[in-house]
Scaffold this motif. Structure first.
Motif, PDB file in Angstrom:
ATOM      1  N   HIS A 144       0.825  -1.206   0.000  1.00  0.00           N
ATOM      2  CA  HIS A 144       0.000   0.000   0.000  1.00  0.00           C
ATOM      3  C   HIS A 144       0.862   1.260   0.000  1.00  0.00           C
ATOM      4  O   HIS A 144       0.501   2.266  -0.613  1.00  0.00           O
ATOM      5  CB  HIS A 144      -0.934  -0.005   1.213  1.00  0.00           C
ATOM      6  N   SER A 148       0.879   3.746  -3.585  1.00  0.00           N
ATOM      7  CA  SER A 148      -0.146   4.596  -2.967  1.00  0.00           C
ATOM      8  C   SER A 148      -1.075   5.226  -3.998  1.00  0.00           C
ATOM      9  O   SER A 148      -2.280   5.387  -3.742  1.00  0.00           O
ATOM     10  CB  SER A 148       0.511   5.690  -2.121  1.00  0.00           C
ATOM     11  N   PHE A 151      -3.626   2.566  -5.118  1.00  0.00           N
ATOM     12  CA  PHE A 151      -4.583   2.273  -4.056  1.00  0.00           C
ATOM     13  C   PHE A 151      -5.506   3.453  -3.788  1.00  0.00           C
ATOM     14  O   PHE A 151      -6.664   3.265  -3.419  1.00  0.00           O
ATOM     15  CB  PHE A 151      -3.864   1.848  -2.782  1.00  0.00           C
ATOM     16  N   LYS A 152      -5.005   4.665  -3.982  1.00  0.00           N
ATOM     17  CA  LYS A 152      -5.878   5.830  -3.809  1.00  0.00           C
ATOM     18  C   LYS A 152      -7.024   5.793  -4.805  1.00  0.00           C
ATOM     19  O   LYS A 152      -8.173   6.120  -4.479  1.00  0.00           O
ATOM     20  CB  LYS A 152      -5.105   7.136  -3.959  1.00  0.00           C
ATOM     21  N   ASP A 155      -9.422   3.248  -3.508  1.00  0.00           N
ATOM     22  CA  ASP A 155     -10.124   3.773  -2.338  1.00  0.00           C
ATOM     23  C   ASP A 155     -11.157   4.819  -2.744  1.00  0.00           C
ATOM     24  O   ASP A 155     -12.273   4.850  -2.210  1.00  0.00           O
ATOM     25  CB  ASP A 155      -9.136   4.382  -1.350  1.00  0.00           C
ATOM     26  N   ASP A 156     -10.788   5.681  -3.675  1.00  0.00           N
ATOM     27  CA  ASP A 156     -11.736   6.701  -4.148  1.00  0.00           C
ATOM     28  C   ASP A 156     -12.960   6.045  -4.788  1.00  0.00           C
ATOM     29  O   ASP A 156     -14.086   6.550  -4.640  1.00  0.00           O
ATOM     30  CB  ASP A 156     -11.058   7.628  -5.164  1.00  0.00           C
ATOM     31  N   GLU A 159     -15.237   4.811  -2.012  1.00  0.00           N
ATOM     32  CA  GLU A 159     -15.871   5.953  -1.348  1.00  0.00           C
ATOM     33  C   GLU A 159     -17.012   6.502  -2.200  1.00  0.00           C
ATOM     34  O   GLU A 159     -18.085   6.845  -1.682  1.00  0.00           O
ATOM     35  CB  GLU A 159     -14.842   7.047  -1.073  1.00  0.00           C
ATOM     36  N   GLU A 172     -14.665   1.652  11.331  1.00  0.00           N
ATOM     37  CA  GLU A 172     -13.249   1.567  11.687  1.00  0.00           C
ATOM     38  C   GLU A 172     -13.016   0.786  12.977  1.00  0.00           C
ATOM     39  O   GLU A 172     -12.041   0.027  13.097  1.00  0.00           O
ATOM     40  CB  GLU A 172     -12.679   2.985  11.834  1.00  0.00           C
ATOM     41  N   THR A 185      -9.020  -1.819   5.067  1.00  0.00           N
ATOM     42  CA  THR A 185      -9.881  -0.647   5.040  1.00  0.00           C
ATOM     43  C   THR A 185     -11.292  -1.149   5.357  1.00  0.00           C
ATOM     44  O   THR A 185     -11.509  -2.355   5.458  1.00  0.00           O
ATOM     45  CB  THR A 185      -9.868   0.054   3.667  1.00  0.00           C
ATOM     46  N   TYR A 187     -13.499  -1.622   3.432  1.00  0.00           N
ATOM     47  CA  TYR A 187     -14.032  -2.308   2.255  1.00  0.00           C
ATOM     48  C   TYR A 187     -13.209  -3.503   1.794  1.00  0.00           C
ATOM     49  O   TYR A 187     -13.728  -4.357   1.065  1.00  0.00           O
ATOM     50  CB  TYR A 187     -14.150  -1.313   1.093  1.00  0.00           C
ATOM     51  N   TYR A 188     -11.947  -3.578   2.158  1.00  0.00           N
ATOM     52  CA  TYR A 188     -11.114  -4.680   1.675  1.00  0.00           C
ATOM     53  C   TYR A 188      -9.901  -4.873   2.570  1.00  0.00           C
ATOM     54  O   TYR A 188      -9.565  -4.016   3.391  1.00  0.00           O
ATOM     55  CB  TYR A 188     -10.659  -4.436   0.235  1.00  0.00           C
TER      56      TYR A 188
END
Length: 302
Positions: A144, A148, A151-152, A155-156, A159, A172, A185, A187-188
């Motif tokens: 990660h 990054s 992965f961002k 992640d976006d 979201e 969390e 996270t 989600y995963y």
């Protein structure tokens, strides 16, 4: 320091979320009664339990400060990583200590401390962690870090999917209290295989020099040796509405999106879309009505 007993490892197998690399053929579906389920929006890990852990959990709680100090020392000495302890759960002849790394690489994992139930003694001098699980957790965190940007984008995506109002992830607190499975996270989570030689130089470098910057770690990565089969991203989503069944339409759309998006992490993806509820004691969301795309039919990104 002694190795974790087979019984303790079996108990800890309960916490492994679906699609993990340790046993890809085991879907671990929960066949729980309705009164053992709680809303995913409310589930914070309270009520989580391991077999035969009632008595040892009380003993562990009575020695909580001693256990926390031993766990912090274990990860500092063996993995050059600072951790915080979030939870201690009784198990058979032991207690499981759930920890989170401080800073990067970020990950959740666990240690096990033996307990003599008859003597009500906590043997912190014998605290240990399963080497494979910790290495897997750290490698996921390192992936990660060095990827990054990719992965961002992932992640976006999740979201934005959640913002549409039909699905959610875990909160969390659930990750902190009973996560224990590497980089996670809502989600995963990430799983790596012991045969993943691409990330091994990064892991070795981090252990030698935890202060290495991201650029140095990224340069150590052997991209030419990467095998998608050795790197898994395991996704679990939940329906937002309490009465909603897992949606075939959303499930199909997420698969399509993952197959078509550019510049997301390479590897194999599994996807579970569950209804709204989580089993309290196991922290699992998968049930007979869950929709799943997983081993051996992973979503593959080359």
């Amino acid at each position: 320091m002694v190795p974790i007993s087979k019984i303790s490892l079996w108990c800890l197998g309960i916490i492994i979320m679906l699609g993990g690399c340790s046993n890809p053929t085991d879907t671990s579906e929960t066949n729980a009664s309705d009164d053992a389920l709680v809303s995913v929006a409310e589930y914070n890990g309270e009520g989580y339990a391991l077999p035969y852990g009632k008595e040892t959990e009380q003993i562990a709680e009575d020695h909580r400060e001693q256990i926390e100090k031993a766990a912090v020392a274990l990860f500092q000495e063996n993995y050059q990583t600072d951790v915080v302890v979030h939870n201690v759960v009784g198990a058979l002849d032991a207690a499981t200590v759930f920890v989170e790394s401080v800073g990067e690489p970020h990950f959740y994992t666990y240690a096990v401390v033996p307990i003599d139930e008859k003597e009500k003694k906590v043997m912190t001098e014998q605290i240990s962690a399963d080497a494979f699980q910790v290495e897997n957790a750290m490698k996921g965190g390192l992936y990660h870090m060095i990827f990054s940007n990719e992965f961002k984008k992932l992640d976006d995506y999740f979201e934005s999917l959640v913002a549409e109002g039909e699905v959610v992830g875990k909160i969390e607190a659930a990750l902190e209290i009973v996560g224990g499975h590497g980089f996670m996270t809502p989600y995963y989570f990430i799983s790596t295989d012991p045969d993943d030689v691409a990330i091994k130089p990064v892991y070795d470098l981090y252990l030698q020099n935890p202060d290495s910057n991201i650029e140095t770690l990224r340069d150590a990565y052997e991209e030419s040796l990467f095998d998608k089969e050795n790197f898994q991203i395991n996704i679990q989503l939940f329906m937002k509405e309490q009465q909603a069944e897992p949606s075939e339409e959303i499930f199909t759309q997420v698969i399509s999106d993952l197959e078509e998006m550019n510049n997301i992490p390479k590897g194999t993806y599994s996807l579970y879309l569950n209804d709204h509820f989580i089993h309290v004691e196991s922290s699992e969301g998968a049930k007979e009505n869950s929709l799943k795309r997983a081993f051996p039919d992973y979503i593959v990104r080359d």
